[in-house]
Write a protein that holds these residues in place. Structure first.
Motif, PDB file in Angstrom:
ATOM      1  N   ILE A   1      37.923  39.335  40.888  1.00  0.00           N
ATOM      2  CA  ILE A   1      37.490  40.216  39.798  1.00  0.00           C
ATOM      3  C   ILE A   1      38.559  40.267  38.707  1.00  0.00           C
ATOM      4  CG2 ILE A   1      36.991  42.620  39.173  1.00  0.00           C
ATOM      5  CD1 ILE A   1      35.714  42.915  41.956  1.00  0.00           C
ATOM      6  N   TYR A   2      39.790  40.410  39.134  1.00  0.00           N
ATOM      7  CA  TYR A   2      40.904  40.456  38.180  1.00  0.00           C
ATOM      8  C   TYR A   2      40.991  39.158  37.378  1.00  0.00           C
ATOM      9  CZ  TYR A   2      45.723  39.945  36.580  1.00  0.00           C
ATOM     10  OH  TYR A   2      46.836  39.701  35.822  1.00  0.00           O
ATOM     11  N   PHE A   3      40.913  38.026  38.071  1.00  0.00           N
ATOM     12  CA  PHE A   3      40.971  36.743  37.378  1.00  0.00           C
ATOM     13  C   PHE A   3      39.818  36.624  36.372  1.00  0.00           C
ATOM     14  CE2 PHE A   3      43.373  34.376  40.989  1.00  0.00           C
ATOM     15  CZ  PHE A   3      44.581  34.789  40.443  1.00  0.00           C
ATOM     16  N   GLY A   4      38.647  37.120  36.759  1.00  0.00           N
ATOM     17  CA  GLY A   4      37.497  37.065  35.853  1.00  0.00           C
ATOM     18  C   GLY A   4      37.723  37.867  34.584  1.00  0.00           C
ATOM     19  N   VAL A   5      38.331  39.056  34.739  1.00  0.00           N
ATOM     20  CA  VAL A   5      38.624  39.888  33.570  1.00  0.00           C
ATOM     21  C   VAL A   5      39.630  39.188  32.661  1.00  0.00           C
ATOM     22  CG1 VAL A   5      39.650  42.067  32.806  1.00  0.00           C
ATOM     23  CG2 VAL A   5      38.074  42.047  34.745  1.00  0.00           C
ATOM     24  N   MET A   6      40.671  38.593  33.240  1.00  0.00           N
ATOM     25  CA  MET A   6      41.676  37.896  32.433  1.00  0.00           C
ATOM     26  C   MET A   6      41.054  36.727  31.666  1.00  0.00           C
ATOM     27  SD  MET A   6      44.424  39.622  32.841  1.00  0.00           S
ATOM     28  CE  MET A   6      43.320  41.047  33.001  1.00  0.00           C
ATOM     29  N   LEU A   7      40.187  35.973  32.334  1.00  0.00           N
ATOM     30  CA  LEU A   7      39.540  34.859  31.661  1.00  0.00           C
ATOM     31  C   LEU A   7      38.585  35.349  30.582  1.00  0.00           C
ATOM     32  CD1 LEU A   7      38.818  32.519  34.721  1.00  0.00           C
ATOM     33  CD2 LEU A   7      40.580  32.238  32.969  1.00  0.00           C
ATOM     34  N   GLY A   8      37.940  36.507  30.828  1.00  0.00           N
ATOM     35  CA  GLY A   8      37.073  37.096  29.805  1.00  0.00           C
ATOM     36  C   GLY A   8      37.852  37.479  28.555  1.00  0.00           C
ATOM     37  N   ILE A   9      39.030  38.073  28.745  1.00  0.00           N
ATOM     38  CA  ILE A   9      39.870  38.413  27.597  1.00  0.00           C
ATOM     39  C   ILE A   9      40.346  37.136  26.898  1.00  0.00           C
ATOM     40  CG2 ILE A   9      42.020  39.528  26.868  1.00  0.00           C
ATOM     41  CD1 ILE A   9      41.673  41.472  29.184  1.00  0.00           C
TER      42      ILE A   9
ATOM     43  N   PHE B   1      40.761  48.290  47.892  1.00  0.00           N
ATOM     44  CA  PHE B   1      41.621  49.038  46.973  1.00  0.00           C
ATOM     45  C   PHE B   1      43.018  48.429  46.942  1.00  0.00           C
ATOM     46  CE2 PHE B   1      44.358  52.601  45.696  1.00  0.00           C
ATOM     47  CZ  PHE B   1      43.701  52.980  44.524  1.00  0.00           C
ATOM     48  N   ALA B   2      43.486  47.971  48.097  1.00  0.00           N
ATOM     49  CA  ALA B   2      44.793  47.311  48.142  1.00  0.00           C
ATOM     50  C   ALA B   2      44.782  46.070  47.259  1.00  0.00           C
ATOM     51  CB  ALA B   2      45.149  46.928  49.573  1.00  0.00           C
ATOM     52  N   GLY B   3      43.672  45.351  47.296  1.00  0.00           N
ATOM     53  CA  GLY B   3      43.563  44.175  46.448  1.00  0.00           C
ATOM     54  C   GLY B   3      43.658  44.518  44.978  1.00  0.00           C
ATOM     55  N   LEU B   4      43.005  45.634  44.587  1.00  0.00           N
ATOM     56  CA  LEU B   4      43.069  46.058  43.189  1.00  0.00           C
ATOM     57  C   LEU B   4      44.487  46.460  42.799  1.00  0.00           C
ATOM     58  CD1 LEU B   4      39.776  48.162  43.020  1.00  0.00           C
ATOM     59  CD2 LEU B   4      40.169  45.899  42.057  1.00  0.00           C
ATOM     60  N   VAL B   5      45.186  47.153  43.707  1.00  0.00           N
ATOM     61  CA  VAL B   5      46.566  47.545  43.425  1.00  0.00           C
ATOM     62  C   VAL B   5      47.479  46.317  43.381  1.00  0.00           C
ATOM     63  CG1 VAL B   5      48.557  48.842  44.279  1.00  0.00           C
ATOM     64  CG2 VAL B   5      46.279  49.848  44.396  1.00  0.00           C
ATOM     65  N   LEU B   6      47.249  45.411  44.323  1.00  0.00           N
ATOM     66  CA  LEU B   6      48.090  44.222  44.388  1.00  0.00           C
ATOM     67  C   LEU B   6      47.924  43.309  43.179  1.00  0.00           C
ATOM     68  CD1 LEU B   6      47.760  43.315  48.173  1.00  0.00           C
ATOM     69  CD2 LEU B   6      49.828  44.072  46.993  1.00  0.00           C
ATOM     70  N   THR B   7      46.794  43.452  42.473  1.00  0.00           N
ATOM     71  CA  THR B   7      46.653  42.665  41.254  1.00  0.00           C
ATOM     72  C   THR B   7      47.679  43.092  40.208  1.00  0.00           C
ATOM     73  OG1 THR B   7      44.953  44.182  40.386  1.00  0.00           O
ATOM     74  CG2 THR B   7      44.198  42.223  41.570  1.00  0.00           C
ATOM     75  N   ALA B   8      48.283  44.279  40.376  1.00  0.00           N
ATOM     76  CA  ALA B   8      49.330  44.690  39.442  1.00  0.00           C
ATOM     77  C   ALA B   8      50.519  43.737  39.496  1.00  0.00           C
ATOM     78  CB  ALA B   8      49.784  46.122  39.749  1.00  0.00           C
ATOM     79  N   VAL B   9      50.787  43.207  40.688  1.00  0.00           N
ATOM     80  CA  VAL B   9      51.879  42.242  40.808  1.00  0.00           C
ATOM     81  C   VAL B   9      51.499  40.952  40.091  1.00  0.00           C
ATOM     82  CG1 VAL B   9      53.342  40.968  42.403  1.00  0.00           C
ATOM     83  CG2 VAL B   9      52.548  43.262  42.996  1.00  0.00           C
ATOM     84  N   LEU B  10      50.269  40.520  40.288  1.00  0.00           N
ATOM     85  CA  LEU B  10      49.798  39.365  39.536  1.00  0.00           C
ATOM     86  C   LEU B  10      49.881  39.632  38.035  1.00  0.00           C
ATOM     87  CD1 LEU B  10      46.632  38.112  41.466  1.00  0.00           C
ATOM     88  CD2 LEU B  10      48.775  36.898  41.129  1.00  0.00           C
ATOM     89  N   ALA B  11      49.535  40.879  37.650  1.00  0.00           N
ATOM     90  CA  ALA B  11      49.597  41.240  36.235  1.00  0.00           C
ATOM     91  C   ALA B  11      51.009  41.093  35.696  1.00  0.00           C
ATOM     92  CB  ALA B  11      49.103  42.686  36.046  1.00  0.00           C
ATOM     93  N   ALA B  12      51.979  41.577  36.476  1.00  0.00           N
ATOM     94  CA  ALA B  12      53.374  41.489  36.040  1.00  0.00           C
ATOM     95  C   ALA B  12      53.812  40.035  35.914  1.00  0.00           C
ATOM     96  CB  ALA B  12      54.268  42.221  37.034  1.00  0.00           C
ATOM     97  N   ILE B  13      53.407  39.227  36.874  1.00  0.00           N
ATOM     98  CA  ILE B  13      53.791  37.814  36.867  1.00  0.00           C
ATOM     99  C   ILE B  13      53.140  37.086  35.701  1.00  0.00           C
ATOM    100  CG2 ILE B  13      53.620  35.648  38.151  1.00  0.00           C
ATOM    101  CD1 ILE B  13      53.568  37.417  40.732  1.00  0.00           C
ATOM    102  N   MET B  14      51.832  37.267  35.557  1.00  0.00           N
ATOM    103  CA  MET B  14      51.070  36.484  34.604  1.00  0.00           C
ATOM    104  C   MET B  14      51.301  36.925  33.166  1.00  0.00           C
ATOM    105  SD  MET B  14      47.608  36.214  36.936  1.00  0.00           S
ATOM    106  CE  MET B  14      46.594  35.384  35.715  1.00  0.00           C
TER     107      MET B  14
END
Length: 530
Positions: free
Chosen positions: A13-21, A333-346
């Motif tokens: 879901i997170y990757f989809g949002v990033m690609l949408g932006i 929910f952990a997956g949604l929170v863990l996307t914050a680390v991906l967010a920081a990296i990306m």
């Protein structure tokens, strides 16, 4: 469903949002200038959050908590230095650089600004700055790839190589198609994720331990992580820390003024006056995120010391945030929170890829091209360079030889020393010359490379300190031995007048004010023009 399946759903879901932006950025990118700097139409709030998100990278959620977990609060000198540096950067550099970069022939990259600011006809200043960007950003991008690989190792108990390939590929795709708009607005979305995660995870971990009231005494008296008998100096800022270490950690703040991926946000603001609101939103974001990272380490000591859980990374302990999240929350929910680390990296990688691509195209390809390339050619070249730089970063990350914080620290010092003194002098010292700027950049970059490569010197003090000092000395000495051009001095005076007017008339159209003042010519306008 298994825990990994839930987390994968969240990450997809997170990757989809990033690609949408990224697709949104592609729709807004119609010219080469849009791809590189967003047409100088970046709102202050977006600039403030995106500057912070692109700055912090994976080290905020992985490197910093790991360093605090291992060494205690003596590592907080880095945080203090960074917060003060961020404030100073927004307060003094942002408004002036926004105005001057447009006054100086509408410069859209840092190397082009240096050339236009000093009216360097040799093109050497621009080329040297571009080469420094390419060199140090290769290490910086590599640190993001390493963080991506370790993210997948901890979260999915997966393969490190597949992790860095997946994270790198998604980042490249939305940067490739959307350019500056995509990078800036994904940074905002990613910044919000990081903000929320760093606020939620420590609080939930506090409720999960047996004795929450012991978090300020547990690390000093009980076994946890790397300390079989506790760390009695965990909360001591000074014991066991030399004056050189404190100075070196505080010196991280000096690096802000020289980071191309941060100061580019200043150049993209709508006007110099918007630096004030950008500063406020950026500092609030940074402050809350720092507090979250600090308490992740403090509470993490009790969390892993009082329970049967262990940290996946038993060397640098850089996965404590990831491990706490995975243990505490439902997998979705952990997956949604863990996307914050991906967010920081990306968020950081995308900014670095874009700036490096711009340096390769705007400051090398255009300089050596026999004729002015078309807009279509420049866009194609920029997007191609994004892919090439990403591949280099992946290759370097295949066998990481340093921690995330170590890789970031080297690149941060390189940019801070090579560009920091030159940017400050460009904005506040009308006597700066092109040879002086070149001397400062070369001495700063070489000092960091040599000092940081030799254990005998790197163990004494962080390479930022000697790099910044030697670069400043070289810049000043050579500038005083040479003469600035009359055009650069006149333009300096114009820029001071433009900044003063823009800051005192924040509601007026900046471009109209710039046009009127530039038409009048530059005159000495006040004590700040020295």
């Amino acid at each position: 469903m298994s825990a990994n399946t839930w987390i994968i759903i969240a990450v997809v879901i997170y990757f989809g949002v990033m690609l949408g932006i990224g697709f949104y950025g592609w729709r807004k990118t119609t010219a080469y200038g849009d791809y590189v700097i967003g047409g100088r139409d970046l709102p202050a709030f977006v600039a403030g959050i995106s500057a912070g998100a692109s700055d912090m990278s994976g080290w905020l959620l992985m490197g910093l908590p790991g360093a605090l977990f291992v060494s205690g609060m003596s590592e907080l000198w880095i945080v203090i230095g960074l917060f003060l540096g961020s404030w100073a950067n927004w307060q003094w550099v942002a408004p002036r650089l926004r105005a001057y970069s447009e006054v100086a022939n509408n410069s859209i990259t840092l190397p082009s600004f240096f050339e236009n600011r000093m009216h360097d006809q040799t093109r050497a200043l621009r080329v040297i700055a571009a080469l420094i960007i390419i060199f140090f950003f290769t290490f910086y991008v590599s640190s993001g790839m390493v963080a991506g690989g370790r993210y997948f190792e901890s979260t999915f108990q997966g393969d490190y190589i597949w992790g860095l390939l997946i994270v790198g590929s998604i980042t490249v795709i939305y940067t490739f198609i959307g350019g500056f708009f995509a990078v800036s607005y994904t940074d905002v979305a990613q910044g919000v994720l990081m903000f929320a995660a760093l606020a939620i995870v420590p609080i939930m971990a506090l409720f999960a331990i047996d004795n929450p009231g012991d978090i300020f005494s547990f690390p000093t008296n009980h076994a946890y992580g790397p300390w079989p008998e506790g760390n009695p100096d965990f909360f001591n800022f000074f014991t066991g820390v030399s004056a050189a270490a404190i100075i070196g950690n505080l010196a991280w703040g000096l690096g802000y003024m020289g980071q191309p991926h941060i100061v580019t946000r200043f150049m993209a603001l709508r006007s110099p006056a918007e630096a004030r609101s950008g500063r406020n939103s950026g500092l609030i974001w940074v402050g809350v995120c720092f507090l979250g990272a600090i308490f992740t380490a403090i509470i993490g000591a009790s969390f892993f010391g009082q329970t049967q859980h262990s940290v996946v990374d038993q060397e640098g302990f850089e996965t404590i945030f990831l491990d706490m999240t995975r243990i505490l929350f439902h997998p979705l929910f952990a997956g949604l929170v863990l996307t914050a680390v991906l967010a920081a990296i990306m968020s950081t990688m995308s900014s670095q890829l874009l700036v490096t691509s711009s340096a390769l195209v705007e400051d090398l390809f255009k300089v050596f091209a026999k004729k002015e390339p078309s807009q279509a050619t420049l866009l194609i070249a920029s997007r191609t360079m994004v892919i090439i730089v990403a591949i280099l970063g992946i290759v370097m990350a295949l066998n990481p030889s340093d921690t995330i914080l170590g890789l970031v620290g080297f690149a941060w010092a390189g940019f801070g020393s090579a560009f920091g003194p030159v940017i400050i002098a460009s904005l506040f010292w009308r006597r700066l010359t092109a040879p002086g700027a070149m001397a400062g950049m070369i001495v700063g970059a070489v000092t960091v490379f040599v000092w940081g490569s030799l254990p005998a010197t790197s163990d004494i003090i962080y390479e930022m300190v000697p790099g910044f000092i030697f670069a400043t000395i070289a810049m000043v000495v050579v500038s005083l031995a040479t003469k600035p051009t009359a055009e650069s001095e006149s333009e300096f005076d114009t820029h001071v007048k433009v900044v003063d007017y823009a800051l005192s008339h924040p509601n007026e159209d900046f471009h109209q004010a710039l046009s009127n003042i530039s038409a009048q010519g530059g005159n000495q306008t006040g004590p700040r023009a020295v």
